[in-house]
Scaffold this motif. Structure first.
Motif, PDB file in Angstrom:
ATOM      1  N   PHE A  60       0.827  -1.191   0.000  1.00 25.27           N
ATOM      2  CA  PHE A  60       0.000   0.000   0.000  1.00 25.27           C
ATOM      3  C   PHE A  60       0.862   1.242   0.000  1.00 25.27           C
ATOM      4  N   ASP A  61       0.246   2.347  -0.411  1.00 24.37           N
ATOM      5  CA  ASP A  61       0.934   3.623  -0.515  1.00 24.37           C
ATOM      6  C   ASP A  61       0.783   4.368   0.815  1.00 24.37           C
ATOM      7  N   GLY A  66      -4.801   9.989  -0.180  1.00 21.82           N
ATOM      8  CA  GLY A  66      -6.113   9.465  -0.523  1.00 21.82           C
ATOM      9  C   GLY A  66      -6.113   8.564  -1.751  1.00 21.82           C
ATOM     10  N   GLY A  67      -4.956   8.206  -2.226  1.00 15.34           N
ATOM     11  CA  GLY A  67      -4.883   7.291  -3.348  1.00 15.34           C
ATOM     12  C   GLY A  67      -5.040   7.955  -4.708  1.00 15.34           C
ATOM     13  N   THR A  68      -4.971   9.289  -4.743  1.00 12.86           N
ATOM     14  CA  THR A  68      -5.097   9.996  -6.025  1.00 12.86           C
ATOM     15  C   THR A  68      -3.727  10.549  -6.429  1.00 12.86           C
ATOM     16  N   ALA A  69      -2.857   9.679  -6.811  1.00 10.45           N
ATOM     17  CA  ALA A  69      -1.518  10.087  -7.223  1.00 10.45           C
ATOM     18  C   ALA A  69      -1.572  10.660  -8.634  1.00 10.45           C
TER      19      ALA A  69
END
Length: 72
Positions: A60-61, A66-69
């Motif tokens: 995982f990052d 929020g996972g919007t890279a």
């Protein structure tokens, strides 16, 4: 009386005698209860071991955006 009927009566009379001697204050789960409890414990241990293996595989990052890279 047939032979099977006499055998059935012999077994039932033994059960009736056991029922008369049955003391409700001394009931315990016995060996079956122990085996069921041990099987449940073993199943939980196996599930936890499997879950640990699967969690270790997760990538995982950690940036926390929020996972919007953004992509270039």
């Amino acid at each position: 009386m047939s032979p099977t009927t006499s055998i059935a009566h012999a077994h039932t009379s033994g059960l009736v005698d056991l029922a008369k001697e049955f003391d409700e204050t001394k009931v315990s789960p016995g060996i079956l209860g122990f085996l069921v409890f041990a099987a449940l414990g073993l199943a939980v241990w196996m599930l936890l071991k499997s879950m640990n293996r699967h969690i270790v595989k997760v990538d995982f990052d950690e940036r926390g955006d929020g996972g919007t890279a953004e992509r270039s």
